[in-house]
Design an enzyme around this catalytic site. Structure first.
Site, PDB file in Angstrom:
ATOM      1  CG  PHE A  39       0.129   2.149  14.330  1.00  0.00           C
ATOM      2  CD1 PHE A  39       0.904   1.196  14.979  1.00  0.00           C
ATOM      3  CD2 PHE A  39      -0.602   1.758  13.235  1.00  0.00           C
ATOM      4  CE1 PHE A  39       0.947  -0.120  14.547  1.00  0.00           C
ATOM      5  CE2 PHE A  39      -0.571   0.440  12.774  1.00  0.00           C
ATOM      6  CZ  PHE A  39       0.210  -0.502  13.438  1.00  0.00           C
ATOM      7  CG  ASP A  99      -0.284   0.915  -4.082  1.00  0.00           C
ATOM      8  OD1 ASP A  99      -0.166   1.521  -2.993  1.00  0.00           O
ATOM      9  OD2 ASP A  99      -1.368   0.893  -4.718  1.00  0.00           O
ATOM     10  N   GLY A 158      -2.070  -1.918   9.623  1.00  0.00           N
ATOM     11  CA  GLY A 158      -2.785  -0.726  10.083  1.00  0.00           C
ATOM     12  C   GLY A 158      -4.134  -0.575   9.435  1.00  0.00           C
ATOM     13  N   GLY A 190       0.846  -1.199   0.000  1.00  0.00           N
ATOM     14  CA  GLY A 190       0.000   0.000   0.000  1.00  0.00           C
ATOM     15  C   GLY A 190       0.874   1.239   0.000  1.00  0.00           C
ATOM     16  N   GLY A 204      -0.195   4.810  -0.998  1.00  0.00           N
ATOM     17  CA  GLY A 204      -1.308   5.428  -0.286  1.00  0.00           C
ATOM     18  C   GLY A 204      -0.845   6.499   0.685  1.00  0.00           C
ATOM     19  NE  ARG A 205      -5.906   9.112   2.518  1.00  0.00           N
ATOM     20  CZ  ARG A 205      -6.847   8.846   1.619  1.00  0.00           C
ATOM     21  NH1 ARG A 205      -6.968   9.608   0.549  1.00  0.00           N
ATOM     22  NH2 ARG A 205      -7.700   7.845   1.781  1.00  0.00           N
ATOM     23  CG  HIS A 260     -11.580   9.784  10.566  1.00  0.00           C
ATOM     24  ND1 HIS A 260     -12.315   9.376  11.651  1.00  0.00           N
ATOM     25  CD2 HIS A 260     -10.326   9.296  10.745  1.00  0.00           C
ATOM     26  CE1 HIS A 260     -11.549   8.654  12.456  1.00  0.00           C
ATOM     27  NE2 HIS A 260     -10.329   8.590  11.943  1.00  0.00           N
ATOM     28  CG  HIS A 261      -9.295  11.867   5.741  1.00  0.00           C
ATOM     29  ND1 HIS A 261      -9.517  11.090   4.613  1.00  0.00           N
ATOM     30  CD2 HIS A 261      -8.682  11.050   6.639  1.00  0.00           C
ATOM     31  CE1 HIS A 261      -9.038   9.883   4.820  1.00  0.00           C
ATOM     32  NE2 HIS A 261      -8.523   9.826   6.038  1.00  0.00           N
ATOM     33  CE  LYS A 287     -11.934   5.897   8.951  1.00  0.00           C
ATOM     34  NZ  LYS A 287     -10.947   4.875   8.595  1.00  0.00           N
ATOM     35  N   GLY A 292     -12.151   2.274  12.483  1.00  0.00           N
ATOM     36  CA  GLY A 292     -11.711   1.104  13.241  1.00  0.00           C
ATOM     37  C   GLY A 292     -11.411   1.470  14.684  1.00  0.00           C
TER      38      GLY A 292
END
Ligand SMILES: NC(=O)c1ccc[n+]([C@@H]2O[C@H](COP(=O)([O-])OP(=O)(O)OC[C@H]3O[C@@H](n4cnc5c(N)ncnc54)[C@H](O)[C@@H]3O)[C@@H](O)[C@H]2O)c1
Ligand SMILES: O=C(O)C1=N[C@H](C(=O)O)CCC1
Length: 248
Positions: A108, A34, A76, A8, A11-12, A135-136, A139, A145
């Protein structure tokens, strides 16, 4: 040096993990993969730990592949259920290396881990409890989670203390009361400008306790990711939650 592959990586979160692994003095980047890449390129020859930050719909398949490749895995990505975790445990029982490890954390960031921990400590003292996560808007999953994990933490503490269900006289609900997770209402906000935030609201007659975590930047997750990379091999089997690696 701990050899780390990132799944991944475009990704961000994956991009931040690539940078964190490159910047730390005791880790080195092996492969950055990825979507569309062949995960069987990751082997014990080139990788000690694979870090997986993708999307909930593909994460289980990736983790099962990585276990089969004989490497330890730090995850994650969100979306884990008891059924999915059972599949991970079954795969670890057949893993090519003895004592292989999978470490999964919904969050984390130390502020979020402590919010969850403090909510667990406080929950038994309050009649009402609700969780709001913000959240942004990019998402893909709701509720977060982290919020699901916190709702279970609160619910477990309430059950252990023998508390009655949270009071709620609502008779008509078009969805405004949020999702009920283990008896705890969880509300999700998606707003441009936000990153990752959680509020735990605890109420008694005449008083309220608010526990809040604000992760303004994805750098907030990186110390926890690196801690998990460093410690995962010492925890064979499946471990869930960064609290297990901290002195709480
Ligand atoms: N645990 C934490 O502390 C924490 C923090 C932030 C985000 N997250 C979670 O991490 C996950 C990723 O978040 P993000 O913001 O980085 O998402 P993102 O959409 O920016 O990145 C996901 C990446 O996964 C890649 N991908 C998709 N399918 C793949 C596949 N089959 N194999 C390999 N790569 C694949 C995508 O191309 C993309 O680059 C989400 O579940 C999010 O909730 C967890
Ligand atoms: O940005 C995200 O996506 C996040 N996902 C995790 C969750 O769902 O709890 C952690 C916080 C950020």
């Amino acid at each position: 040096m701990i050899k780390v592959s990132v799944v991944g990586a475009k990704g961000r979160m994956g991009g931040n993990v690539v940078n964190a692994v490159n910047d730390a003095s005791d880790t080195e980047l092996a492969l950055a993969l990825d979507a569309g890449d062949d995960l069987t390129r990751i082997t014990p020859d080139n990788t000690d730990v694979a870090v997986e930050f993708t999307v909930p719909s593909v994460s289980l398949g990736n983790v099962l592949t990585l276990i089969g490749q004989g490497v330890d895995v730090v995850v994650g990505t969100t979306g884990w259920t008891d059924e999915k975790l059972d599949q991970v445990r079954a795969a670890l029982a057949q893993a090519p290396r003895p004592n292989q490890s999978v470490f999964i954390a919904p969050n984390f960031a130390i502020s979020a881990v402590l919010t969850d921990h403090f909510a667990g400590l406080a929950a038994k003292y309050f009649e009402s409890a609700e969780v709001v996560e913000m959240h942004h808007p990019d998402k893909v999953d709701a509720p977060s989670g982290t919020a699901i994990h916190t709702a279970h933490t609160i619910a477990d503490a309430r059950k252990a203390a023998g508390l009655a269900p949270v009071p709620d006289a609502t008779e008509t609900d078009g969805g405004s009361r949020g999702q009920t997770v283990d008896g705890i209402h969880v509300h999700a906000v998606r707003l441009r400008g936000l990153n990752a935030h959680e509020e735990v609201l605890l109420g008694n007659p005449g008083e309220q306790l608010v526990i809040r975590s604000d992760c303004f930047d994805r750098g907030s997750f990186m110390p926890g990711v690196l801690l998990a990379v460093r410690k995962v091999s010492a925890h064979p089997g499946v471990t869930i939650g960064l609290n297990n690696l901290l002195d709480l």
